[in-house]
Design an enzyme around this catalytic site. Structure first.
Site, PDB file in Angstrom:
ATOM      1  N   HIS A  58      -4.558   8.526   6.615  1.00 47.36           N
ATOM      2  CA  HIS A  58      -4.068   9.831   7.069  1.00 47.36           C
ATOM      3  C   HIS A  58      -5.140  10.571   7.847  1.00 47.36           C
ATOM      4  CE1 HIS A  58      -5.823  12.485   3.751  1.00 47.36           C
ATOM      5  NE2 HIS A  58      -5.944  11.303   3.173  1.00 47.36           N
ATOM      6  N   GLU A 108      -0.416  13.541   4.473  1.00 45.34           N
ATOM      7  CA  GLU A 108      -0.586  12.715   3.266  1.00 45.34           C
ATOM      8  C   GLU A 108      -0.909  13.596   2.073  1.00 45.34           C
ATOM      9  OE1 GLU A 108      -3.146  10.369   0.331  1.00 45.34           O
ATOM     10  OE2 GLU A 108      -3.540  12.225   1.400  1.00 45.34           O
ATOM     11  N   GLU A 109      -1.774  14.600   2.348  1.00 46.92           N
ATOM     12  CA  GLU A 109      -2.243  15.448   1.242  1.00 46.92           C
ATOM     13  C   GLU A 109      -1.095  16.167   0.547  1.00 46.92           C
ATOM     14  OE1 GLU A 109      -4.918  15.196  -0.042  1.00 46.92           O
ATOM     15  OE2 GLU A 109      -6.505  14.727   1.386  1.00 46.92           O
TER      16      GLU A 109
HETATM   17 ZN   LIG Z   1      -6.928  11.025   1.336  1.00 46.74          ZN
END
Ligand SMILES: [Zn+2]
Length: 695
Positions: A341, A388-389
């Protein structure tokens, strides 16, 4: 049975017995020559330059700075001559709007939610996300506090034994042992009305070593931000479960989204937590609950009472994945996918940008090789995921959109999130790829010791042996298995694409704080960027071998062994329970035996029949019927543990049913597992039959 081709070659003056499973005759010779050329290209200096640019500004998903990072990555891929494009989705992302915390009993403090600015570190001055747990519902609450240790189900059991309830209270849990979203879920299940999560100095602060600015560990005011999304329900955009979040697609209402957390939650530093914890009375905490703060911990409830407010700006925001391709020369539709990411809570030097710097350098090196005449058979994709986080969103949406192509054509997915936080190599993978990774890391050397990464890893894992010299020929290294917490999740758990996650780890106490920045990397982690360069070499060889081999180096015998181990574990852990409830693994074990036998046959015939698509065997472990209570997860061997979040739960259906005493489900899951293994066996038999008939 498992013959390997051994060839003596010389790399940088060291003579190494090199094994390259999957290559035959001339192609083997050519491959070794190309690898020698490749290993000279990746450069530490380039990795450093990339990391510098990538960590210039705080760049959470959906922000202007985030778009600038995506565009930078896209422009670099293009400058290497790759086909690169930005693929966008529209997803539900909250930003912090108003977050506050006050101690109101036994005395009043309004906490300042801010990390220290250091005059030598420019990256501690910017305007950044405050102390924020993404997807916490909005709310303003006031209650006494109860300390719940790590906030695991067994911690609440302990509290019950002590006669302490969190009902109507605000729980305070320390980070560690489980994913923060799981902490929120378990607190909710136990009746807490809110949750505070803090980083205890025992876990990544001064009890581990020197804290910033003297060392790499977490100082008193550095906060771990992060999402509490209920990823164990399903990852990806909350409002489009199971399908891609394109701009005009139909969305469910937030109230319908099972993946959205339900009690207000916020993270704090140990400086703030200390003010709360030292004002708790009640019994002394049970054994193992005492953290590193300089007083005896008590459970509460109260007298500490807090008032907390969480309010987010909830919006559908645009996110941008970057997808770049090296086109294969013989089977271009087949693809090996590398990804990481690009969004970060703040600067994200380790997490995620070290991995992106590595990916960019790998892409540059491989495109240079193409210019020199290298012609991979299959395509290679480089993917920089967004959001992604928040909940593995960019990768999950892309996988959902490309599902049909992926199950048909993807060979493997290689993840390199947080690639460098130290010097210790670690890999998690599906068992069929263990031997392959070992072969790769025998070909790359540690930049400090000059030994192979394999030898270094083996020595570290066998430290307890009295004299650890060099690994014997039979040496194997231990691999992790994939739970969740990064972008391989959709590939493996939703599609059954064989996956690998690799990283160098070390003392890393600044995770998800503003101190995970370029200065930290340069001063406490990888000053010369040699470990970045080394990771680019490792990943590069993975991609080169999988894209150019004659037959795929997958070993399903190892997979069978591993599943058998899981079954034996269950039999040991639940012996009595299994007997009294008539649950029997005889059928499964029989199938495993057959799977092992045919896998060995497969290893032999593959050399003569390289077109066999062995990667697709992994998909036989995924079934249309997902796991009980979380249908998005389709893989019958691996899933993130429902109450772990990051950690792997092997045989999740069976294990979790037994944990909760649901024997009917356990029986059903045993049948499904048996079916899955049987399907693999049948598929291998098909391969064998085709081979015998000489097709
Ligand atoms: Zn990461």
């Amino acid at each position: 049975m498992r013959k390997a081709i051994i060839l003596l070659i010389v790399i940088s003056g060291i003579s190494t017995a090199q094994i390259l499973t999957g290559f035959l005759g001339d192609n083997l010779k050519k491959q070794i020559e190309w690898e020698e050329k490749f290993l000279k290209i990746p450069s530490a200096k380039n990795c450093e330059r990339h990391l510098f640019v990538l960590t210039e500004e705080p760049h959470p998903a959906g922000s202007e700075a985030g778009y600038r990072v995506a565009e930078y990555i896209d422009s670099l891929f293009k400058s290497y001559g790759l086909n690169s494009k930005i693929v966008d989705y529209w997803v539900y992302l909250p930003y912090p709007k108003e977050i506050s915390l006050e101690l109101i009993q036994p005395y009043e403090i309004k906490f300042e939610l801010k990390e220290t600015a250091w005059n030598w570190d420019k990256d501690t001055y910017d305007d950044i996300f405050t102390f924020f747990n993404a997807y916490s519902p909005d709310g303003e609450i006031e209650a006494q506090v109860v300390y719940v240790n790590y906030g695991l189900p067994e911690d609440y059991e302990k509290l019950k034994e002590l006669g302490i309830s969190v009902k109507g209270k605000i729980a305070i849990a320390r980070y560690g042992k489980s994913f923060r979203g799981v902490k929120a879920k378990v607190a909710e299940e136990n009746g807490a009305i809110g949750l505070i999560i803090y980083s205890d100095p025992m876990d990544d602060g001064y009890m581990k070593g020197d804290v910033y600015p003297r060392g790499p560990w977490r100082p008193e005011d550095a906060v771990q931000r992060g999402s509490i999304y209920y990823m164990f329900e399903y990852p990806g955009d909350p409002l489009t479960p199971g399908y891609p979040a394109k701009k005009d697609v139909k969305r469910i209402n937030p109230e319908q989204a099972k993946s959205l957390p339900r009690i207000p939650t916020m993270p704090v530093s140990y400086k703030i937590a200390s003010e709360i914890l030292k004002n708790l009375s009640g019994p002394n905490v049970p054994e193992g609950w005492q953290g590193g703060l300089p007083f005896a911990y008590h459970t509460g409830p109260g007298p500490a009472k807090v008032k907390m407010k969480v309010k987010s700006d909830w919006k559908i925001r645009q996110i941008k994945n970057v997808i770049a391709e090296i086109r294969g020369f013989e089977e271009p539709e087949k693809k090996i996918i590398m990804g990481n990411h690009h969004d970060a809570w703040i600067y994200g030097a380790v997490d995620p940008s070290s991995g992106t710097a590595v990916m960019l350098e790998t892409a540059r090196a491989l495109s240079k090789l193409i210019k020199q005449g290298w012609k991979p058979k299959r395509s290679i994709l480089f993917c920089a995921w967004d959001a992604e986080e928040y909940g593995l969103i960019g990768s999950t949406e892309w996988v959902e959109e490309n599902y049909n192509d992926l199950v048909k054509n993807a060979i493997a997915y290689i993840n390199v999130d947080a690639a460098v936080s130290g010097k210790n190599f670690e890999a998690s993978s599906v068992p069929s790829l263990d031997r392959f990774i070992e072969e790769v890391i025998k070909s790359v050397n540690d930049p400090e010791t000059g030994n192979s990464i394999f030898a270094e890893t083996w020595k570290r894992q066998n430290k307890s042996l009295k004299q650890v010299s060099n690994p014997p020929d039979t040496a194997k290294i231990k691999f992790g298995r994939l739970g969740s917490g990064s972008d391989y999740t959709a590939f493996l758990d939703f599609c059954g694409i064989p996956s690998i996650d690799m990283r160098f780890t070390g003392p890393y106490g600044v995770y998800h704080s503003q101190l995970d920045n370029f200065y930290w990397m340069k001063n406490f982690c990888d000053p010369s960027f040699k470990y970045h360069e080394t990771m680019a070499k490792i990943v590069g060889l993975v991609l080169m071998r999988l894209s150019s081999c004659d037959y795929l180096p997958f070993n399903y015998g190892d997979y069978a062994d591993e599943i058998e181990k899981y079954i034996i574990d269950i039999e040991r852990n639940y012996e009595v329970m299994l007997k009294t409830n008539g649950i029997d693994f005889g059928g499964v074990k029989e199938k495993i035996k057959i799977m092992r036998f045919y896998s060995d046959t497969l290893n032999l015939i593959q050399k003569k029949f390289p077109k066999v698509e062995v990667q697709k065997l992994e998909q036989k472990f995924t079934q249309k019927i997902g796991l009980p209570n979380r249908d998005w997860y389709k893989h019958r061997i691996y899933a993130p543990g429902y109450y772990l979040g990051y950690g792997t739960q092997p045989l999740p259906g069976i294990n979790e049913a037994l944990q909760s005493g649901n024997f009917e489900v356990a029986k059903k899951e045993t049948k499904l597992l048996e079916e899955a293994i049987d399907n693999i066996v049948k598929e291998i038999q098909n391969f064998t039959k085709t081979f015998m008939e000489g097709k």
